[in-house]
Design a protein around this motif. Structure first.
Motif, short mmCIF file in Angstrom:
data_model
loop_
_atom_site.label_atom_id
_atom_site.label_comp_id
_atom_site.label_asym_id
_atom_site.label_seq_id
_atom_site.Cartn_x
_atom_site.Cartn_y
_atom_site.Cartn_z
N ASN A 122 0.95 -0.89 0.06
CA ASN A 122 0.10 0.48 0.50
C ASN A 122 1.23 1.16 -0.13
O ASN A 122 0.44 2.26 0.64
CB ASN A 122 -1.40 0.02 1.27
CG ASN A 122 -1.53 -0.82 0.83
OD1 ASN A 122 -2.52 -1.53 0.52
ND2 ASN A 122 -2.06 -1.78 2.27
N HIS A 123 1.52 1.66 -0.76
CA HIS A 123 2.47 2.78 -0.83
C HIS A 123 2.44 2.93 -2.40
O HIS A 123 3.87 3.21 -3.24
CB HIS A 123 4.27 2.43 -0.41
CG HIS A 123 4.39 1.86 0.53
ND1 HIS A 123 4.36 1.01 1.71
CD2 HIS A 123 4.81 2.80 1.53
CE1 HIS A 123 4.02 1.44 2.65
NE2 HIS A 123 4.37 2.76 2.84
N VAL A 124 1.51 2.78 -2.58
CA VAL A 124 1.05 3.29 -4.40
C VAL A 124 1.69 4.26 -4.45
O VAL A 124 2.66 5.16 -5.78
CB VAL A 124 -0.05 2.78 -5.42
CG1 VAL A 124 -0.55 3.33 -6.19
CG2 VAL A 124 -0.43 1.36 -4.99
N VAL A 125 0.83 5.23 -3.82
CA VAL A 125 1.06 6.94 -4.00
C VAL A 125 2.75 7.16 -4.31
O VAL A 125 3.06 8.19 -4.62
CB VAL A 125 0.37 8.01 -3.07
CG1 VAL A 125 0.51 8.71 -3.16
CG2 VAL A 125 -0.92 7.41 -3.33
N GLU A 126 3.52 6.51 -2.90
CA GLU A 126 5.09 6.98 -2.61
C GLU A 126 5.89 6.15 -3.79
O GLU A 126 6.64 7.43 -4.18
CB GLU A 126 5.64 5.96 -1.58
CG GLU A 126 6.97 6.80 -1.43
CD GLU A 126 7.35 6.35 0.35
OE1 GLU A 126 8.87 6.03 0.01
OE2 GLU A 126 6.82 5.59 1.17
N ALA A 127 5.63 5.57 -4.87
CA ALA A 127 5.88 4.87 -5.96
C ALA A 127 5.86 5.75 -6.91
O ALA A 127 6.57 5.90 -7.72
CB ALA A 127 5.24 3.30 -6.41
#
Length: 311
Positions: A101-106
């Motif tokens: 759940n780190h898609v935005v950081e990716a």
């Protein structure tokens, strides 16, 4: 002919970023599979796919000839080895980010990535920016800085993704092998490690392949296809266009990833995000206009006026 090749390069690169942008949809169903196992499958099936493609295209002799060049030419050897290590590291970090759940950081990492590509293009390849492109670069950098500041802590995942893929693009630019051969060699360097790890997992009953169900098995098997296709397109593009152009086309993927992260996976999207992305898209618009004949005309006219004033 040169213009046609440049246009092809843009289309190839854009297609690769479109595919990469939607890849979270592919990796999310594998969130129960370890990142290392997914990486091993990506490498293993990509290698087999590339060897099969080379055989189908009747390029076996060419591959053998290029392999001799790879072994005997130190520059080519280390260029491909570096690209192999960089892309492997990028893959495993990206998979981990998506499935935790780190898609935005990716997506932040891939927003920073174009800036890395532009800087590498200027420092290593001596590419030059005109005044419009400098303005667009500064505006985009401001947008990325706001995103980083809003995140609240050092975004080490994002920075790792940005640096690893930016340096991978540079390594591809400096190499001389075509896209198919280059990707075959890159996966060849790491496929022994991937194979040993997969055998280890299978031997210890920890593997998800087959035992994880039909969908999981199919997605792990297809990892080679979704890995190889965009990389081939990227390699075709990076050979035809500048690192600067590559840098700005890269905004396609993180924008798609951000939309998925916010609207599909319900990750945080604040007012700062809105401001940052507005700045980034303004920068993209300015950069696009800077490539037109009209912009070049204005720049040349300004230079002529400046020269006339000095005389």
């Amino acid at each position: 002919m040169k213009t046609d090749e440049h246009t092809k390069g843009i289309w190839y690169a854009a297609l690769s970023y479109l595919i990469w942008g939607f890849l979270p949809l592919y990796w999310k169903p594998l969130d129960l599979v370890g990142s290392g196992e997914i990486l091993a499958h990506r490498i293993f099936w990509s290698f087999l796919l590339m060897v099969g493609v080379m055989i189908l295209l009747k390029r076996k002799n060419t591959l053998q000839k290029d392999l001799r060049v790879l072994i005997t030419n130190r520059k080519q050897f280390f260029s491909v080895l570096t690209a192999s290590v960089l892309i492997s590291g990028n893959w495993v970090m990206y998979i981990w980010a998506v499935n935790t759940n780190h898609v935005v950081e990716a997506s932040l990492g891939y927003y920073i990535n174009p800036l890395v590509s532009v800087v590498l293009g200027m420092l290593v390849l001596k590419e030059k920016l005109n005044s419009w492109q400098i303005v667009s670069f500064v505006i985009a950098a401001c947008g990325v800085f706001l995103l980083t500041w809003q995140y609240g802590e050092f975004p080490w995942v994002a920075v790792f993704l940005a640096l690893s893929f930016g340096l991978y693009g540079l390594a591809k630019k400096l190499g001389s092998f075509d896209s198919l051969t280059g990707l075959t060699f890159e996966t060849m360097f790491v496929v022994p490690f991937a194979f040993i790890y997969l055998v280890y997992l299978q031997w210890n009953g920890e593997a998800s392949f087959v035992s994880g169900g039909t969908l999981t098995t199919f997605l792990l098997w297809g990892a080679g296809l979704v890995t190889a296709v965009p990389l081939i397109c990227f390699a075709q593009g990076v050979k035809r266009i500048s690192m600067t152009m590559i840098g700005f086309l890269q905004y396609i993927a993180p924008t798609i990833m951000l939309i998925l992260g916010v609207f599909l996976y319900h990750e945080t999207f604040s007012r700062i995000h809105v401001i940052s992305f507005t700045l980034i898209w303004i920068a993209l618009l300015i950069f696009t206009l800077s490539r037109t004949k009209w912009a070049n005309y204005l720049i040349n006219r300004k230079k002529q006026n400046s020269l006339s004033a000095k005389i």
